[in-house]
Write a protein that holds these residues in place. Structure first.
Motif, PDB file in Angstrom:
ATOM      1  N   LEU A   1       1.133   8.764   1.530  1.00 47.20           N
ATOM      2  CA  LEU A   1       1.506   7.856   0.456  1.00 47.20           C
ATOM      3  C   LEU A   1       2.989   7.967   0.144  1.00 47.20           C
ATOM      4  O   LEU A   1       3.617   7.025  -0.299  1.00 47.20           O
ATOM      5  CB  LEU A   1       0.678   8.155  -0.790  1.00 47.20           C
TER       6      LEU A   1
ATOM      7  N   THR B   1       0.830  -1.215   0.000  1.00 50.61           N
ATOM      8  CA  THR B   1       0.000   0.000   0.000  1.00 50.61           C
ATOM      9  C   THR B   1       0.855   1.252   0.000  1.00 50.61           C
ATOM     10  O   THR B   1       0.434   2.292  -0.471  1.00 50.61           O
ATOM     11  CB  THR B   1      -0.928   0.054   1.227  1.00 50.61           C
TER      12      THR B   1
ATOM     13  N   ILE C   1      -5.822   4.789  13.260  1.00 47.73           N
ATOM     14  CA  ILE C   1      -7.186   4.405  12.889  1.00 47.73           C
ATOM     15  C   ILE C   1      -7.523   3.043  13.455  1.00 47.73           C
ATOM     16  O   ILE C   1      -8.617   2.814  13.968  1.00 47.73           O
ATOM     17  CB  ILE C   1      -7.368   4.349  11.364  1.00 47.73           C
TER      18      ILE C   1
ATOM     19  N   THR D   1      -7.566   2.269   2.983  1.00 49.37           N
ATOM     20  CA  THR D   1      -7.979   3.324   3.901  1.00 49.37           C
ATOM     21  C   THR D   1      -9.489   3.527   3.868  1.00 49.37           C
ATOM     22  O   THR D   1     -10.139   3.640   4.908  1.00 49.37           O
ATOM     23  CB  THR D   1      -7.287   4.650   3.522  1.00 49.37           C
TER      24      THR D   1
ATOM     25  N   ARG E   1      -0.399   3.516  -4.845  1.00 49.04           N
ATOM     26  CA  ARG E   1      -1.371   4.510  -4.433  1.00 49.04           C
ATOM     27  C   ARG E   1      -2.813   3.984  -4.370  1.00 49.04           C
ATOM     28  O   ARG E   1      -3.453   4.083  -3.315  1.00 49.04           O
ATOM     29  CB  ARG E   1      -1.254   5.687  -5.397  1.00 49.04           C
TER      30      ARG E   1
ATOM     31  N   ALA F   1     -12.496   9.467   4.816  1.00 48.32           N
ATOM     32  CA  ALA F   1     -12.003   9.000   3.526  1.00 48.32           C
ATOM     33  C   ALA F   1     -13.072   8.988   2.439  1.00 48.32           C
ATOM     34  O   ALA F   1     -12.889   8.443   1.368  1.00 48.32           O
ATOM     35  CB  ALA F   1     -11.364   7.609   3.636  1.00 48.32           C
TER      36      ALA F   1
ATOM     37  N   GLY G   1      -3.472   1.493  -1.486  1.00 49.36           N
ATOM     38  CA  GLY G   1      -3.476   2.120  -0.172  1.00 49.36           C
ATOM     39  C   GLY G   1      -4.763   2.880   0.068  1.00 49.36           C
ATOM     40  O   GLY G   1      -5.384   2.798   1.123  1.00 49.36           O
TER      41      GLY G   1
END
Lengths: 238, 238
Positions: B118, A117, B131, A128, A121, B88, A124
């Motif tokens: 990232l 991740t 998280i 998330t 990009r 998100a 990941g």
DNA sequence: ACTTTTCGTTAACATAGGTTAACTTACCAA
DNA sequence: TTGGTAAGTTAACCTATGTTAACGAAAAGT
């Protein structure tokens, strides 16, 4: 479908749609195929160290946590597309993962996913989003047990399941297959099986929803949504 | 302390200790300074779009969600070091964020953080861990409202707060400052204020814990831990 | 200093949901 | 096909928690 690779599955995932470039190829775990579990089998035990992350390909999973006195609470019933076990800390699992129905799971070593991740990009991003969604689902579950009564709690949960299954076309016309027993439903909702039975009967009598022989059927969405105070915003994927 | 930058704060964070290289410098938001909120003020409203992510520098925050009938459930009381608002998904917030005590918050645009994580390994790692921890806390909260009775539920929550505050030296000798009213405690625990009062009185009478004049004091950790079935494993940071 | 809220406390009473138990129905295995 | 176990159903009864309301003690505002 059951020898589909993880990559193929992710491409069909509502969140993972962007993952179509072949830059996604280098990770070997993407070539993985799902593993099958029989109904009622245990995948991973509370208290034991498990460094895998799971993605549900099909079936109903059950994430539960037991108390000392023998009571248990079902945290979530992960369904197709859901990601389970993102603890990010090396230590004993906090919950038990088991199969309610026959279940097929992609199993990814946590470290492999974590490093992937960071380099990739869209992957990941997808992860998330998935965790954030799990968070919303948990939050709404907490609303249920904390502040809704048995009737609207039950209604809310059954509507949530319909919505989550719909994302994959697993519910249609307000009807879906649901392998949960009333005991399991009770452990999800923080009630007793006896009271779940009463509540289900009441919902049926009021012609809102019926749950019989492993099938749920929404009879009056309008009444049900009003009773539950259901707003599907929290389930949004993108 | 209150003109500390985010970078300085993160360096002192139990999870963020690894973030000491100067590779962390390029992100401008790391130079941010915390914003102050007065007690009882609202930071972000349920239903409104808010693209910020918050990190608590000091004070007690309150993340709550309201129901149509006016009831509310407090999802969490984020404390020093906690990260809030990782949804998100671009869409209306699911909960209201407010200040219980005076509160100071680092505010980071979601996009800036997302792209930074990232590119920057330790930062992404830190966020994922944060998280995941929020997830554990939520799960335990769900155990509380779903399957524990008023006494052990209350005991469990007060022990959790002590443990979380201890990570920053904000509790010592079983004593910590707690600005919650009994009404707020009720909305956390899924009880009524009247019953919280009874429960607190009972815990005091049994010489387990006392909560008076804004201070909590653990009187017998042993009895309390047994009553609550408290195991701090779920709060582990690393 | 005074007034006005808010907060905590207590009591009497009400009820949603828990408990136990008996019975029925559906499922599963031999 | 049958016997056994697990699941659903119902009823009678019980209790933990909710409700309402009244009062005193802190805080907060003027």
């Amino acid at each position: 479908m059951h020898n589909q690779t993880l990559l193929q599955f992710i491409k069909s995932h509502p969140i993972g749609a962007s993952l179509t470039r072949d830059e996604s190829e280098p990770y070997s775990f993407l070539k993985l195929v799902a593993k099958e579990y029989k109904a009622h089998s245990i995948v991973s035990r509370q208290g034991e160290v498990d460094t895998r992350i799971f993605i549900v390909q099909s079936g109903w999973a059950c994430l539960q946590r037991g108390l000392q006195n023998g009571d248990r609470q079902i945290i979530d019933t992960p369904l197709r597309g859901d990601i389970i076990g993102v603890r990010a800390v090396d230590g004993p699992s906090i919950a038990t993962l088991s199969a309610i129905s026959d279940l097929s799971l992609f199993e990814i070593p946590r470290r492999a996913l974590a490093s992937a991740t960071l380099l990739h990009r869209p992957l990941g991003n997808m992860l998330t989003r998935a965790i954030a969604r799990q968070n919303s689902i948990l939050t709404e579950h907490l609303m249920n047990t904390g502040r809704r009564n048995a009737m609207s709690r039950t209604a809310h949960f059954l509507l949530e399941m319909e919505e989550r299954l719909s994302a994959y076309g697993l519910a249609s016309g307000g009807r879906y297959e649901c392998p949960l027993t009333q005991q399991e439903l009770a452990d999800i909702l923080g009630l007793t099986p006896v009271h779940v039975n009463r509540t289900l009967g009441e919902l049926r009598k009021l012609e809102m929803i019926s749950f019989k022989a492993g099938w749920v059927e929404v009879l009056s969405r309008k009444k049900l949504v009003a009773l539950a105070g259901f707003d599907k915003e929290y389930l949004r994927l993108m």
